[in-house]
Design a protein around this motif. Structure first.
Motif, short mmCIF file in Angstrom:
data_model
loop_
_atom_site.label_atom_id
_atom_site.label_comp_id
_atom_site.label_asym_id
_atom_site.label_seq_id
_atom_site.Cartn_x
_atom_site.Cartn_y
_atom_site.Cartn_z
N UNK A 266 27.01 -28.73 14.90
CA UNK A 266 27.15 -29.85 15.83
C UNK A 266 27.12 -29.32 17.26
N UNK A 267 26.44 -30.03 18.14
CA UNK A 267 26.52 -29.72 19.57
C UNK A 267 27.14 -30.91 20.28
N UNK A 268 28.35 -30.74 20.72
CA UNK A 268 29.03 -31.79 21.47
C UNK A 268 30.14 -31.16 22.28
N UNK A 269 30.79 -31.99 23.07
CA UNK A 269 31.90 -31.50 23.89
C UNK A 269 33.19 -31.51 23.07
N UNK A 270 33.23 -32.43 22.09
CA UNK A 270 34.44 -32.55 21.28
C UNK A 270 35.42 -33.54 21.88
#
Ligand code: NAD
Ligand code: WQD
Length: 358
Positions: A266-270
């Motif tokens: 996953x690529x996200x800021x969280x």
């Protein structure tokens, strides 16, 4: 993978692809770029070159479904790895044109795989999407890579189909390595203001809509629903700066040699932001009020989609560095400097046109 390596970038003229070209050029990679400009313009490459201070490399105008044209590119260049962005990406449109989406996204990927395999290229970074999680686990918690998959549109289903094909290819072909990156909501623009998101027609996504309202091209923003079970009633998403997104691709390339097989991240800021929080951040960035109204929920929308992006931090040390204020600032700068998009920069690049006859 250590530079100088030669990377084939598909869809390199697009929003994320053009930023990725800069990131890779900045880190010494040699690029071969293919794009059919169905959702972009070749003009972007003069901008890429201005920003990177280097020639972009050889650029081919071709459709990735064109098997012979793609094979000709691999015949001509010694490619070490592929970063595959080329796809159709509008969720709503995919419900009206499912066959086109499966043909381009799945068929394009298998055509690419064939060309790669026939030329002994077994390293791929693949653009996947958080949309394949559907409405997630339903509890609103961050979505890890093992969250339930439930693609809610032909677009999302096409990405999930690609992932399954890629995983199977990795199981069956020794040495084949794929990094599938499931992006959440990439937004923003290059800080120079030269590169950004330039949707054709009326944009679907929140950030380009906001930018167009702020610049006066649209009268107001329609906020799709204020009756979600969230603190302010509007839907929550995980917005990620496009510069952080492409940095992760460069790091993915560096890890392709670690372990063969299929790897999903996953690529996200969280961290989630509601629609009204994004509106507030954009108002702050552009220094003017954004008129909006509350409209009904958009069909197919979900309440909340936030990444658990701890795996990529643990394995590669990648963490996004830019916040929502920075994403809005950069998106606004691009919109202001380019009220009619990238067109207008005319410097020629080393571009070739390859047809199916090679
Ligand atoms: P984009 O539309 O700006 O870029 C895609 C590029 O691929 C365009 O330049 C387009 O002309 C090209 N292309 C499309 N079909 C092609 C074909 N048949 N042959 C050759 N080129 C073709 O989209 P983007 O936002 O840069 O997205 C890049 C990738 O990331 C896509 O695979 C998309 O599904 C994925 N993705 C995007 C987002 C997002 O919010 N932008 C989120 C998750 C995943
Ligand atoms: C964000 C929020 C809207 C426009 C999509 C794809 C996903 C990925 C990223 C490709 C939602 C609301 C929007 C507007 C609004 N792309 N909104 N008014 O839907 O989270 O994700 O893009 O892979 O797969 O599904 O992004 O930017 O469209 O919407 O209120 O005019 O903004 O309802 O809550 P989304 P988005």
């Amino acid at each position: 993978m250590n530079p100088p390596s030669t990377i084939l970038v598909t869809g390199g003229a697009g929003f994320i692809g053009s930023h990725a070209c800069v990131e890779l050029l900045d880190h010494g990679y040699e690029l071969i770029v293919v794009d059919d400009y169905s959702n972009s313009s070749s003009q972007v490459f003069s901008r890429v070159e201005r920003v990177a201070g280097r020639f972009v490399g050889t650029v081919y105008e071709l459709d990735i479904r064109d098997r012979r044209a793609l094979a000709a590119v691999f015949d001509r260049h010694s490619v070490d790895a592929v970063v595959h962005f080329a796809a159709l990406k509008a969720v709503g449109e995919s419900t009206r044109m499912p066959v086109e989406y499966y043909d381009t996204n799945v068929g394009g990927t298998t055509t690419l795989l064939r060309a790669m395999h026939e030329h002994g290229v077994h390293h791929l970074v693949f653009s996947s999407s958080c949309s394949l999680y559907g409405d997630g686990d339903g509890d609103g918690g961050p979505l890890g890579e093992d969250a339930v998959v439930g693609p809610g549109s032909p677009y999302a289903a096409s990405k999930w189909a690609c992932e399954q094909i890629l995983a199977d290819v990795c199981r069956r072909i020794p040495g084949f390595t794929v990094m599938a990156l499931r992006y959440f909501n990439p937004v923003g623009a290059h800080p120079s203001g030269l590169l950004g998101e330039e949707p054709r027609g009326t944009p679907d996504n929140l950030m380009p809509c906001l930018a167009q309202v702020a610049v006066g091209r649209r009268e107001r923003l329609h906020v799709f629903g204020d009756d979600w079970d969230t603190p302010d009633g509007t839907a929550v998403r995980d917005y990620l700066h496009v510069m952080d997104t492409v940095e992760a691709h460069r790091i993915a390339l560096e890890h392709l040699g670690d372990m063969p097989g299929m790897h999903v991240y996953n690529l996200g800021v969280g961290q989630g932001s509601s629609v009204l929080e994004v509106v507030a951040a954009f108002q702050e960035a552009c220094g003017r009020p954004i008129p909006y109204d509350i409209a009904p929920r958009r069909p197919g929308d979900v309440r909340e989609r936030v990444a658990d992006a701890t795996a990529v931090a643990r394995d590669w040390g990648w963490r996004p560095r830019r916040n929502l204020a920075g994403m809005c600032r950069d998106a606004w700068r691009f919109q202001q400097l380019n009220p009619s998009g990238h067109a207008g920069s005319a410097r020629q690049t080393n571009r070739k046109r390859v047809t199916s006859c090679g």
